[in-house]
Design an enzyme around this catalytic site. Structure first.
Site, PDB file in Angstrom:
ATOM      1  N   SER A  46       1.227  -8.181  -1.605  1.00 27.65           N
ATOM      2  CA  SER A  46       2.440  -8.559  -1.171  1.00 27.65           C
ATOM      3  C   SER A  46       2.724  -8.482   0.207  1.00 27.65           C
ATOM      4  O   SER A  46       3.796  -9.834   0.408  1.00 27.65           O
ATOM      5  CB  SER A  46       3.565  -7.498  -1.780  1.00 27.65           C
ATOM      6  OG  SER A  46       3.552  -6.050  -1.499  1.00 27.65           O
ATOM      7  N   LEU A  47       2.026  -7.735   1.056  1.00 27.05           N
ATOM      8  CA  LEU A  47       2.179  -8.091   1.746  1.00 27.05           C
ATOM      9  C   LEU A  47       1.485  -9.969   2.367  1.00 27.05           C
ATOM     10  O   LEU A  47       2.089 -10.277   3.654  1.00 27.05           O
ATOM     11  CB  LEU A  47       1.708  -7.020   3.444  1.00 27.05           C
ATOM     12  CG  LEU A  47       2.429  -5.332   3.093  1.00 27.05           C
ATOM     13  CD1 LEU A  47       1.802  -4.754   3.800  1.00 27.05           C
ATOM     14  CD2 LEU A  47       3.913  -5.393   3.415  1.00 27.05           C
ATOM     15  N   GLU A 102       9.660 -10.700  -1.421  1.00 25.66           N
ATOM     16  CA  GLU A 102       9.409 -10.288  -2.511  1.00 25.66           C
ATOM     17  C   GLU A 102      11.054 -10.619  -3.163  1.00 25.66           C
ATOM     18  O   GLU A 102      10.655 -10.531  -4.926  1.00 25.66           O
ATOM     19  CB  GLU A 102       9.529  -8.601  -2.127  1.00 25.66           C
ATOM     20  CG  GLU A 102      10.226  -7.968  -3.935  1.00 25.66           C
ATOM     21  CD  GLU A 102       9.476  -6.255  -3.426  1.00 25.66           C
ATOM     22  OE1 GLU A 102       9.207  -5.490  -2.440  1.00 25.66           O
ATOM     23  OE2 GLU A 102      10.252  -5.344  -4.183  1.00 25.66           O
ATOM     24  N   GLN A 139       1.919   1.478   3.283  1.00 25.19           N
ATOM     25  CA  GLN A 139       1.505   2.523   3.868  1.00 25.19           C
ATOM     26  C   GLN A 139      -0.296   1.578   3.963  1.00 25.19           C
ATOM     27  O   GLN A 139      -0.809   1.789   4.632  1.00 25.19           O
ATOM     28  CB  GLN A 139       1.210   3.719   2.763  1.00 25.19           C
ATOM     29  CG  GLN A 139       2.490   4.777   2.779  1.00 25.19           C
ATOM     30  CD  GLN A 139       2.568   5.590   2.176  1.00 25.19           C
ATOM     31  OE1 GLN A 139       1.393   5.741   1.481  1.00 25.19           O
ATOM     32  NE2 GLN A 139       3.645   6.236   1.738  1.00 25.19           N
ATOM     33  N   ARG A 174      -1.965   1.596 -12.279  1.00 30.08           N
ATOM     34  CA  ARG A 174      -0.074   2.468 -12.420  1.00 30.08           C
ATOM     35  C   ARG A 174       0.187   2.019 -13.240  1.00 30.08           C
ATOM     36  O   ARG A 174       1.612   3.459 -13.385  1.00 30.08           O
ATOM     37  CB  ARG A 174       0.139   1.687 -10.959  1.00 30.08           C
ATOM     38  CG  ARG A 174      -0.364   1.746  -9.796  1.00 30.08           C
ATOM     39  CD  ARG A 174       1.057   1.096  -8.743  1.00 30.08           C
ATOM     40  NE  ARG A 174      -0.077   1.685  -7.311  1.00 30.08           N
ATOM     41  CZ  ARG A 174       0.384   1.173  -6.377  1.00 30.08           C
ATOM     42  NH1 ARG A 174       1.598   0.382  -6.524  1.00 30.08           N
ATOM     43  NH2 ARG A 174      -0.170   1.277  -5.236  1.00 30.08           N
TER      44      ARG A 174
HETATM   45  C1  LIG Z   1       6.327   2.729   0.201  1.00 32.33           C
HETATM   46  C2  LIG Z   1       5.978   1.244  -0.360  1.00 32.33           C
HETATM   47  C3  LIG Z   1       4.580   0.937   0.647  1.00 32.33           C
HETATM   48  C4  LIG Z   1       4.076  -0.324   0.086  1.00 32.33           C
HETATM   49  N1  LIG Z   1       2.643  -0.461   0.396  1.00 32.33           N
HETATM   50  C5  LIG Z   1       2.859  -2.005   0.109  1.00 32.33           C
HETATM   51  C6  LIG Z   1       0.814  -1.614   0.882  1.00 32.33           C
HETATM   52  O1  LIG Z   1       0.341  -1.254   1.465  1.00 32.33           O
HETATM   53  N2  LIG Z   1       0.584  -3.110   1.160  1.00 32.33           N
HETATM   54  C7  LIG Z   1       1.180  -4.255   0.342  1.00 32.33           C
HETATM   55  O2  LIG Z   1       1.132  -5.331   0.058  1.00 32.33           O
HETATM   56  N3  LIG Z   1       2.947  -3.700   0.106  1.00 32.33           N
HETATM   57  C8  LIG Z   1       3.309  -2.618  -0.184  1.00 32.33           C
HETATM   58  N4  LIG Z   1       4.361  -2.374  -0.765  1.00 32.33           N
HETATM   59  C9  LIG Z   1       5.148  -3.355  -0.941  1.00 32.33           C
HETATM   60  C10 LIG Z   1       5.464  -4.497   0.630  1.00 32.33           C
HETATM   61  O3  LIG Z   1       6.257  -3.842   1.405  1.00 32.33           O
HETATM   62  C11 LIG Z   1       6.909  -5.266  -0.249  1.00 32.33           C
HETATM   63  O4  LIG Z   1       6.538  -5.913  -0.737  1.00 32.33           O
HETATM   64  C12 LIG Z   1       7.022  -7.031   1.526  1.00 32.33           C
HETATM   65  O5  LIG Z   1       7.417  -5.101   2.747  1.00 32.33           O
HETATM   66  C13 LIG Z   1       8.603  -6.927   1.227  1.00 32.33           C
HETATM   67  O6  LIG Z   1       8.403  -7.688   2.324  1.00 32.33           O
HETATM   68  P1  LIG Z   1       9.935  -8.767   2.541  1.00 32.33           P
HETATM   69  O7  LIG Z   1       9.842  -9.528   3.237  1.00 32.33           O
HETATM   70  O8  LIG Z   1       9.806  -9.729   0.816  1.00 32.33           O
HETATM   71  O9  LIG Z   1      11.015  -8.290   2.634  1.00 32.33           O
HETATM   72  P2  LIG Z   1      11.507  -6.721   3.045  1.00 32.33           P
HETATM   73  O10 LIG Z   1      10.401  -5.944   3.582  1.00 32.33           O
HETATM   74  O11 LIG Z   1      12.080  -5.496   2.369  1.00 32.33           O
HETATM   75  O12 LIG Z   1      12.346  -7.760   4.298  1.00 32.33           O
HETATM   76  C14 LIG Z   1      13.984  -7.834   3.521  1.00 32.33           C
HETATM   77  C15 LIG Z   1      15.168  -7.826   4.960  1.00 32.33           C
HETATM   78  O13 LIG Z   1      16.442  -7.911   3.785  1.00 32.33           O
HETATM   79  C16 LIG Z   1      17.168  -7.468   4.714  1.00 32.33           C
HETATM   80  N5  LIG Z   1      18.516  -8.189   3.145  1.00 32.33           N
HETATM   81  C17 LIG Z   1      18.206  -7.658   2.091  1.00 32.33           C
HETATM   82  N6  LIG Z   1      19.506  -8.273   1.253  1.00 32.33           N
HETATM   83  C18 LIG Z   1      20.112  -9.148   2.881  1.00 32.33           C
HETATM   84  C19 LIG Z   1      21.620  -9.426   2.813  1.00 32.33           C
HETATM   85  N7  LIG Z   1      22.190  -9.720   1.598  1.00 32.33           N
HETATM   86  N8  LIG Z   1      21.362 -10.361   4.348  1.00 32.33           N
HETATM   87  C20 LIG Z   1      20.963 -10.523   5.357  1.00 32.33           C
HETATM   88  N9  LIG Z   1      19.588  -9.263   5.402  1.00 32.33           N
HETATM   89  C21 LIG Z   1      19.232  -9.088   3.617  1.00 32.33           C
HETATM   90  C22 LIG Z   1      16.618  -6.041   4.295  1.00 32.33           C
HETATM   91  O14 LIG Z   1      17.631  -5.199   4.631  1.00 32.33           O
HETATM   92  C23 LIG Z   1      15.752  -6.049   4.360  1.00 32.33           C
HETATM   93  O15 LIG Z   1      15.458  -5.771   6.077  1.00 32.33           O
HETATM   94  C24 LIG Z   1       5.117  -1.069   0.028  1.00 32.33           C
HETATM   95  C25 LIG Z   1       6.432  -0.920  -0.172  1.00 32.33           C
HETATM   96  C26 LIG Z   1       6.737   0.956  -0.354  1.00 32.33           C
HETATM   97  C27 LIG Z   1       8.279   0.723  -0.702  1.00 32.33           C
END
Ligand SMILES: Cc1cc2nc3c(=O)[nH]c(=O)nc-3n(C[C@H](O)[C@H](O)[C@H](O)COP(=O)(O)OP(=O)(O)OC[C@H]3O[C@@H](n4cnc5c(N)ncnc54)[C@H](O)[C@@H]3O)c2cc1C
Length: 471
Positions: free
Chosen positions: A361-362, A345, A47, A265
């Site tokens: 984290s983004l 993450e 968000q 937090r």
């Molecule tokens: C409600 C909410 C609000 C947030 N707001 C913020 C914000 O404002 N600013 C900020 O910096 N961070 C925010 N965060 C944290 C941030 O969104 C995450 O840390 C970040 O998006 C993680 O990105 P990622 O690419 O590592 O993982 P993700 O975006 O979770 O993507 C990982 C993908 O891998 C897929 N996956 C999982 N296991 C497997 C598998 N075995 N095989 C294939 N695919 C798989 C998943 O389905 C998913 O689609 C928020 C989080 C939440 C929940």
């Protein structure tokens, strides 16, 4: 089916797609994600926005200093420096390529101020920045002719002579590859109360640990203090911190206040948890927030019927939001297993220490996803086919997983004790082995091993523990 790719990316959130976009078209790349990244994982749910030192009064050094303080000085300075110094380049590139963010009347980017940042540095698009970001990245990813997309889950990593040789998918497909980039997100969805999707279960951490990759800091779980407390099988809606920044107050059913709303937090989350444990219901009182409907349409939408007219009280509770620990990596995403990278993450590159600075984290996904993609695409390739393997067992959604979530949260939730953690570990001994029980054991053992309270990890049986509750 068996097919060869130069690089396989597991997960298509901000980290996975940033990795893909850093690779050039001399490589054949597979991207695995169970469904569309527009509604799986955490990125689309974000968000608040992306923290980045782009403002005139800001600098990467100031951003790094705030990040180190939030981490309780347990973050690794080189990783933090890389994040804050390369962040502006990554974000400028997105803006140049048309990422839509909020701007003022002159077209200048607007920066939001969030807790523990000394400057306004969070770029955003209203309260749905994640959707805008992943939509932008996904459009560009789909145009990559060198990429093949598999709507699948990875179920095992395969090794040949201790190096990555392939990835097994849920439908039995085997992707031969010398390089895998894990970008599969965290495990907040394994808790009973969570702000993210049920599918966010840390499978990538278990896949990596299974092939011997080093994992650390799993005890550091960030709980968001104010998730809307409603009965649901899915994620709890988040009531953003900006509401408290805008004057919203936390109250008991009697109307009494019990904590300073803008404390860190983890402190606010513990104060709320402590009141709930005493049998109170905790409400967020939105009455003091000016222009609520206009500024916070998401929160306003939760106020139904008569609530809109009078009390403006929403019941809240802490919920698992972000998981700090993960697969240990270097600055280019390299793990301790040859050919295996991790970013986002799922990874632990060392930028959060004991606590994550809001909206970092983004940016982590953008910076370290890019670095992992670039390194994987240019590293020397030595490959031999891996022997076939069997998928790791995963629990289906249902009563057993619901019970697991309840007990996991009781043991490793906002407040932990050695007795609660030991009881959970005992219970696990009698459960069939699965991705979830393996991860549950790793988290509980990490929480048991860290006997002092620090940052996002709180042990009520530790001498350093105190819950901050205002008089
Ligand atoms: C409600 C909410 C609000 C947030 N707001 C913020 C914000 O404002 N600013 C900020 O910096 N961070 C925010 N965060 C944290 C941030 O969104 C995450 O840390 C970040 O998006 C993680 O990105 P990622 O690419 O590592 O993982 P993700 O975006 O979770 O993507 C990982 C993908 O891998 C897929 N996956 C999982 N296991 C497997 C598998 N075995 N095989 C294939 N695919 C798989 C998943 O389905 C998913 O689609 C928020 C989080 C939440 C929940």
């Amino acid at each position: 089916m068996r097919e060869f790719f130069d690089v396989v990316i597991i997960g298509a959130g901000v980290a996975g797609l940033s990795a893909l976009l850093a690779i050039d078209d001399s490589q054949r790349v597979a991207v695995i994600n169970p469904g569309s990244p527009l509604d799986t994982g955490s990125t689309w749910r974000a968000q608040g926005g992306v923290a980045v030192a782009l403002g005139n009064d800001d600098s990467p050094e100031l951003h790094a200093a705030d990040t180190m303080v939030a981490s309780r000085h347990l973050a690794e300075p080189r990783a933090v420096q890389t994040l804050t110094q390369e962040g502006p380049d990554r974000v400028t590139e997105l803006l140049d390529r048309g990422l839509d963010v909020d701007r003022d009347a002159d077209g200048e980017t607007l920066f939001g101020l969030e807790a523990a940042h000394c400057r306004a540095r969070v770029i955003h698009q209203k309260d749905h920045t994640g959707k805008a970001l992943i939509g932008h990245l996904w459009e560009r990813a789909k145009a990559c002719r060198y990429a093949s997309f598999f709507s699948q889950r990875a179920t095992r990593l395969l090794l040949h002579n201790s190096a990555i040789g392939g990835v097994l998918l849920a439908d039995g497909t085997l992707l031969d590859t010398p390089r895998v980039i894990l970008a599969s997100g965290g495990f907040a969805g394994l808790f009973e109360a969570s702000t993210t999707g049920r599918e966010v279960r840390g499978e990538g951490i278990v896949l990596a640990a299974d092939v011997g990759a080093r994992v650390r800091d799993l005890e550091f779980v960030q709980f968001h203090p104010t998730a809307l407390d409603i009965a649901t099988d899915g994620p709890l809606p988040l009531l953003t911190e900006a509401l408290r920044g805008g004057g919203a107050k936390l109250r008991l059913e009697s109307g009494e206040r019990f904590v300073e709303e803008l404390r860190p937090r983890d402190e606010v989350a513990r104060a709320i948890a402590s009141m709930r444990q005493k049998g109170h219901t905790v409400y967020l009182d939105l009455k003091p927030v000016e222009r609520l409907a206009e500024r916070f349409p998401g929160a306003y939408a939760h106020l139904t019927g008569s609530l809109r007219g009078k009390e403006l009280l929403l019941p809240v509770r802490p919920a698992a939001h972000y998981t700090i620990g993960g697969v240990v990596t270097g600055l280019d995403g390299q793990t301790t297993v040859s050919g295996l990278y991790a970013a986002g993450e799922v990874a632990s590159v060392g930028i959060h220490g004991a606590n994550r600075l809001a909206s970092n984290s983004l940016l982590e996904g953008l910076v370290f996803g890019h670095r992992a993609g670039r390194h994987a695409a240019t590293s020397l390739r030595v490959w031999a086919p891996a022997p076939e393997g069997r998928p790791m067992v995963r629990m289906d959604e249902g009563p057993e997983l619901a019970l697991f979530r309840r007990l996991f949260e009781e043991a490793t939730g906002v407040v932990r004790t050695s007795t609660g953690l030991a009881r959970f570990l005992d219970w696990l001994n009698d459960q069939p082995v699965s991705v979830e029980t393996i991860l549950g054991r790793m988290v509980a053992e990490s929480a048991l091993a860290r006997s002092e309270s620090v940052g996002a990890h709180f042990r009520s049986d530790s001498s350093s523990s105190k819950i901050h509750v205002a008089g």
